[in-house]
Write a protein that holds these residues in place. Structure first.
Motif, mmCIF file in Angstrom:
data_model
loop_
_atom_site.group_PDB
_atom_site.id
_atom_site.type_symbol
_atom_site.label_atom_id
_atom_site.label_comp_id
_atom_site.label_asym_id
_atom_site.label_seq_id
_atom_site.Cartn_x
_atom_site.Cartn_y
_atom_site.Cartn_z
ATOM 1 N N LEU A 53 0.831 -1.199 0.000
ATOM 2 C CA LEU A 53 0.000 0.000 0.000
ATOM 3 C C LEU A 53 0.871 1.256 0.000
ATOM 4 C CD1 LEU A 53 -2.706 1.389 0.057
ATOM 5 C CD2 LEU A 53 -2.751 1.122 2.553
ATOM 6 N N ALA A 54 1.949 1.241 0.762
ATOM 7 C CA ALA A 54 2.861 2.392 0.773
ATOM 8 C C ALA A 54 3.437 2.633 -0.616
ATOM 9 C CB ALA A 54 3.986 2.159 1.785
ATOM 10 N N ARG A 55 3.778 1.543 -1.308
ATOM 11 C CA ARG A 55 4.323 1.680 -2.666
ATOM 12 C C ARG A 55 3.290 2.304 -3.596
ATOM 13 N NH1 ARG A 55 4.051 -0.478 -7.448
ATOM 14 N NH2 ARG A 55 2.456 -1.990 -6.804
ATOM 15 N N ARG A 56 2.053 1.814 -3.521
ATOM 16 C CA ARG A 56 0.991 2.351 -4.375
ATOM 17 C C ARG A 56 0.699 3.820 -4.072
ATOM 18 N NH1 ARG A 56 -3.920 -2.096 -4.648
ATOM 19 N NH2 ARG A 56 -2.699 -3.933 -5.299
ATOM 20 N N ALA A 57 0.774 4.186 -2.785
ATOM 21 C CA ALA A 57 0.471 5.556 -2.372
ATOM 22 C C ALA A 57 1.672 6.483 -2.510
ATOM 23 C CB ALA A 57 -0.029 5.569 -0.930
ATOM 24 N N GLU A 58 2.799 5.925 -2.953
ATOM 25 C CA GLU A 58 4.029 6.704 -3.167
ATOM 26 C C GLU A 58 4.477 7.403 -1.886
ATOM 27 O OE1 GLU A 58 3.102 9.260 -6.468
ATOM 28 O OE2 GLU A 58 3.457 7.674 -7.934
ATOM 29 N N MET A 59 4.534 6.624 -0.804
ATOM 30 C CA MET A 59 5.081 7.126 0.445
ATOM 31 C C MET A 59 5.924 6.018 1.067
ATOM 32 S SD MET A 59 1.829 7.032 3.115
ATOM 33 C CE MET A 59 1.108 8.461 2.329
ATOM 34 N N THR A 60 6.698 6.355 2.064
ATOM 35 C CA THR A 60 7.553 5.347 2.680
ATOM 36 C C THR A 60 6.731 4.413 3.555
ATOM 37 O OG1 THR A 60 8.039 6.667 4.642
ATOM 38 C CG2 THR A 60 9.477 6.980 2.726
ATOM 39 N N SER A 62 7.550 3.379 6.453
ATOM 40 C CA SER A 62 7.583 3.860 7.843
ATOM 41 C C SER A 62 6.539 4.949 8.074
ATOM 42 C CB SER A 62 8.987 4.395 8.177
ATOM 43 O OG SER A 62 9.339 5.471 7.328
ATOM 44 N N THR A 63 6.302 5.804 7.066
ATOM 45 C CA THR A 63 5.271 6.841 7.204
ATOM 46 C C THR A 63 3.894 6.222 7.336
ATOM 47 O OG1 THR A 63 6.536 8.487 5.954
ATOM 48 C CG2 THR A 63 4.161 8.804 6.074
ATOM 49 N N LEU A 64 3.587 5.262 6.469
ATOM 50 C CA LEU A 64 2.286 4.591 6.547
ATOM 51 C C LEU A 64 2.130 3.860 7.879
ATOM 52 C CD1 LEU A 64 -0.382 3.787 5.279
ATOM 53 C CD2 LEU A 64 0.786 1.876 4.156
ATOM 54 N N SER A 65 3.219 3.242 8.353
ATOM 55 C CA SER A 65 3.184 2.538 9.630
ATOM 56 C C SER A 65 2.839 3.498 10.769
ATOM 57 C CB SER A 65 4.528 1.860 9.898
ATOM 58 O OG SER A 65 4.537 1.260 11.180
ATOM 59 N N MET A 66 3.449 4.689 10.763
ATOM 60 C CA MET A 66 3.182 5.663 11.825
ATOM 61 C C MET A 66 1.750 6.171 11.760
ATOM 62 S SD MET A 66 6.694 7.885 12.313
ATOM 63 C CE MET A 66 6.838 8.371 10.592
ATOM 64 N N ILE A 67 1.208 6.315 10.523
ATOM 65 C CA ILE A 67 -0.183 6.738 10.378
ATOM 66 C C ILE A 67 -1.115 5.681 10.957
ATOM 67 C CG2 ILE A 67 -2.021 7.182 8.700
ATOM 68 C CD1 ILE A 67 0.118 8.470 6.899
ATOM 69 N N GLU A 68 -0.861 4.411 10.626
ATOM 70 C CA GLU A 68 -1.712 3.333 11.121
ATOM 71 C C GLU A 68 -1.627 3.188 12.634
ATOM 72 O OE1 GLU A 68 -2.013 0.364 7.254
ATOM 73 O OE2 GLU A 68 -0.862 -0.283 9.007
#
Length: 209
Positions: A53-60, A62-68
């Motif tokens: 999902l991070a790859r598809r959303a073009e973010m790292t 670790s960023t997606l992990s912190m959001i979740e």
């Protein structure tokens, strides 16, 4: 709580007050507490790994992990990008009912608490138009707000259901009471003040331009 807001340049047409209030939709109270968990459940339900999902959303990752985990709050633009990568619309994401018919209990609506105002919001997920919402906004005595919700632009219509509000659109000022309506484009400068001693209530809808 930190906030991921790397898309400021794309929102340059918004005023600072509009950006601040719209960002509060993602950082206020229970919304900020539950957004990350809801994203994680949705991702898992769709069979997506966090890395994918991070790859598809073009973010790292670790960023997606912190959001979740709820350690940071995404900007509206970042949230839109994540949801588009799933894919799911903002309207569907904020519609909490699992019912197949279009009936929603009050407790199923997305609740947003802002200074001086509370919004109960329903995303109209069955329409083919993006950005359609129905909402009830309660404005406390003396509070002044703008109607932005999760939209950058679009058209707002509202009816005063209780109390009275003083509406300023550009340089025009109007006092509206129960049963009176307003209609304007969000690109116009506006504010809504409750000059009374009791909470005022607006029933609002939004449509794209």
């Amino acid at each position: 709580m930190a906030d991921i807001n790397s898309e400021n340049s794309g929102e340059a047409k918004d005023t600072g007050a509009q950006l601040s209030e719209r960002q509060q939709l993602l950082t206020s109270g229970a919304v900020a507490e539950s957004l990350g968990r809801k994203l994680m459940r949705l991702r898992q339900d769709r069979g997506l790994s966090q890395r994918e999902l991070a790859r598809r959303a073009e973010m790292t990752n670790s960023t997606l992990s912190m959001i979740e985990q709820g350690k940071v709050s995404p900007s509206v633009a970042s949230l839109e990008r994540i949801l588009s990568a799933i894919p799911i619309s903002l309207e569907a994401f904020f519609s909490n009912s699992t019912a197949q018919v279009g009936v929603y209990k009050e407790q199923e609506l997305a609740r947003v608490d802002l200074p001086g105002s509370t919004i109960l919001m329903l995303g109209l997920s069955e329409t083919t138009l993006a950005g359609c919402y129905l909402a009830k906004q309660v404005i406390q005595p003396g509070a002044s707000v703008t109607i932005n919700w999760l939209r950058r632009s679009g058209v707002i219509a509202a009816m005063v259901a209780k109390g009275e509000v003083k509406v300023t659109i550009d340089a025009d000022v109007h006092l509206l009471r129960k049963g009176d309506c307003l209609h304007f484009n969000l690109r116009r400068s506006h504010s809504i003040l409750n000059p009374g001693t009791m909470p005022a209530e607006l029933i609002c809808s939004s449509l794209p331009e």
